[in-house]
Design an enzyme around this catalytic site. Structure first.
Site, PDB file in Angstrom:
ATOM      1  CE  LYS A 110      -5.859 -20.796 -48.540  1.00 11.20           C
ATOM      2  NZ  LYS A 110      -5.697 -20.215 -49.643  1.00 11.20           N
TER       3      LYS A 110
HETATM    4  O1  LIG Z   1      -5.494 -17.636 -47.921  1.00  8.11           O
HETATM    5  C1  LIG Z   1      -6.009 -17.224 -48.683  1.00  8.11           C
HETATM    6  O2  LIG Z   1      -5.556 -16.198 -49.376  1.00  8.11           O
HETATM    7  C2  LIG Z   1      -7.436 -17.414 -48.772  1.00  8.11           C
HETATM    8  C3  LIG Z   1      -8.194 -17.769 -47.463  1.00  8.11           C
HETATM    9  C4  LIG Z   1      -9.346 -17.704 -47.340  1.00  8.11           C
HETATM   10  O3  LIG Z   1      -9.979 -17.656 -46.350  1.00  8.11           O
HETATM   11  N1  LIG Z   1     -10.096 -17.484 -48.592  1.00  8.11           N
HETATM   12  C5  LIG Z   1      -9.674 -17.247 -49.819  1.00  8.11           C
HETATM   13  O4  LIG Z   1     -10.328 -16.960 -50.677  1.00  8.11           O
HETATM   14  N2  LIG Z   1      -8.420 -17.294 -49.697  1.00  8.11           N
HETATM   15  C6  LIG Z   1      -7.633 -17.075 -51.288  1.00  8.11           C
HETATM   16  O5  LIG Z   1      -7.902 -15.641 -51.646  1.00  8.11           O
HETATM   17  C7  LIG Z   1      -8.153 -15.772 -53.144  1.00  8.11           C
HETATM   18  C8  LIG Z   1      -9.487 -15.181 -53.294  1.00  8.11           C
HETATM   19  O6  LIG Z   1      -9.918 -14.845 -54.643  1.00  8.11           O
HETATM   20  P1  LIG Z   1     -10.980 -13.894 -55.157  1.00  8.11           P
HETATM   21  O7  LIG Z   1     -12.283 -14.385 -54.416  1.00  8.11           O
HETATM   22  O8  LIG Z   1     -10.968 -14.066 -56.566  1.00  8.11           O
HETATM   23  O9  LIG Z   1     -10.649 -12.698 -54.542  1.00  8.11           O
HETATM   24  C9  LIG Z   1      -7.881 -17.305 -53.609  1.00  8.11           C
HETATM   25  O10 LIG Z   1      -6.622 -17.437 -53.799  1.00  8.11           O
HETATM   26  C10 LIG Z   1      -8.200 -17.905 -52.417  1.00  8.11           C
HETATM   27  O11 LIG Z   1      -7.482 -19.339 -52.298  1.00  8.11           O
END
Ligand SMILES: O=C(O)c1cc(=O)[nH]c(=O)n1[C@@H]1O[C@H](COP(=O)(O)O)[C@@H](O)[C@H]1O
Length: 315
Positions: A110
């Site tokens: 990001k």
């Molecule tokens: O860019 C991302 O991957 C991201 C964007 C977003 O809007 N929301 C989001 O959760 N993420 C990332 O996606 C992952 C979600 O993790 P879980 O919730 O464990 O599946 C993390 O690494 C967050 O940083």
């Protein structure tokens, strides 16, 4: 139109694996299986190097388990940066290992800054073609933050296209407060809609044979109705769709992120997959791998069934 751009590579691998899933490699030291932690502690002690060794071992276990079932992994930098230089080293070793296994890697960092700094960020992830001092591998794509505006995005876009890598620009994020700023209405639509317009204009610069562009967008799985709006606004962009699993989204919540051709969305889950062994109470290497494989297979089946239900499954 490029010969084979980043989006084409993604589409080829997704079809090969019959999976739209992205597995997030977001290790948390307290949640790493005990047999890995014991080993790391014995060899390095409870310190940055020990944590880094545990991360590498855990990620290799995960990658070996999922390599036949998914096309893409997404290690998020923050989890590695916790452990300083050793953590960063574990990050790049993970990238290298995943790529050696034929997986595409999205670096979730990001990033975003003024143009000169954005250019340095892009070089750190996409490789530096100007000198021979850089030895770490480049990633296949990167998440970036559009908050600083178009001159901060341009260096990323330019390098992504010239180096045949990809970008996922934050448009509508999955978190509960994403609307605080992204949903603010201006006289030309919401902030997120304006970002989507920017992404679409960039996407038009590099559409591959698949019909998709190397310039993609992040659109959260937790906002199914918005997915429809953004799908129409950015028809050529691949969507990275996080929020599946632990954040609550299921297969039925992500079908709007796909185009009618059954492609265009990469559904991402981290904790619900990599820590699946906890609820199974798995203890050995083989048991932990099996828990992860089962979780991935369930995720693939859930997504594919949901797509089939809306007539968007294309295999
Ligand atoms: O860019 C991302 O991957 C991201 C964007 C977003 O809007 N929301 C989001 O959760 N993420 C990332 O996606 C992952 C979600 O993790 P879980 O919730 O464990 O599946 C993390 O690494 C967050 O940083």
């Amino acid at each position: 139109m490029n010969s084979v751009n980043y989006a084409d590579r993604i589409c080829i691998e997704i079809k090969k694996k019959r999976s739209h899933a992205v597995i997030g490699l977001d290790p948390i030291i307290e949640r790493i299986p005990t047999f890995i932690l014991k080993d790391a502690e014995q060899n390095f002690g409870k310190c940055d190097a020990g944590a880094a060794a545990a991360f590498i071992a855990f990620n290799q276990l995960i990658i070996d388990a999922v390599e036949s079932y998914v096309a893409i992994v997404k290690p998020q930098l923050a989890y590695y940066e916790v452990y300083g230089a050793a953590g960063i080293d574990a990050y790049w070793k993970t990238v290298e290992y995943a790529q050696k296994k034929g997986l595409l890697v999205i670096a979730d960092a990001k990033r975003g800054d003024i143009d000169s700094t954005a250019s340095a960020y892009a070089r750190s992830f996409f490789g530096d073609t100007f000198n021979e001092w850089q030895t770490h591998k480049k990633v296949d794509s990167l998440t970036i933050n559009p908050y600083l505006g178009s001159d901060s995005l341009e260096p990323f876009v330019e390098q992504a296209i010239s180096k045949q890598t990809g970008l996922f620009i934050l448009v509508k994020t999955s978190n509960p407060s994403s609307g605080d700023l992204q949903d603010v209405v201006t006289n030309t639509g919401t902030i997120a809609e304006q970002v989507a317009q920017l992404v679409h204009n960039y996407a038009l610069r590099d559409i591959g044979k698949s019909g998709y562009s190397s310039i993609g967008a992040v659109v959260g799985a937790t906002y199914p109705e918005e997915q429809q709006v953004f799908r129409e606004a950015m028809p050529y962009s691949l969507f990275l769709v996080p929020g599946y699993g632990t954040q609550g989204a299921k297969g039925k919540d992500i079908t709007n992120a796909f185009n009618e051709d059954g492609f265009g969305a990469l559904i991402s889950a981290s904790r619900s997959i990599i820590f699946a062994y906890e609820k199974d109470k798995s203890e050995t290497f083989e048991q932990v791998q099996l828990s992860i494989i089962n979780a991935v297979n369930m995720m693939n089946a859930d997504i594919n069934t949901a797509l089939k239900d809306v007539g968007k499954l294309n295999w």
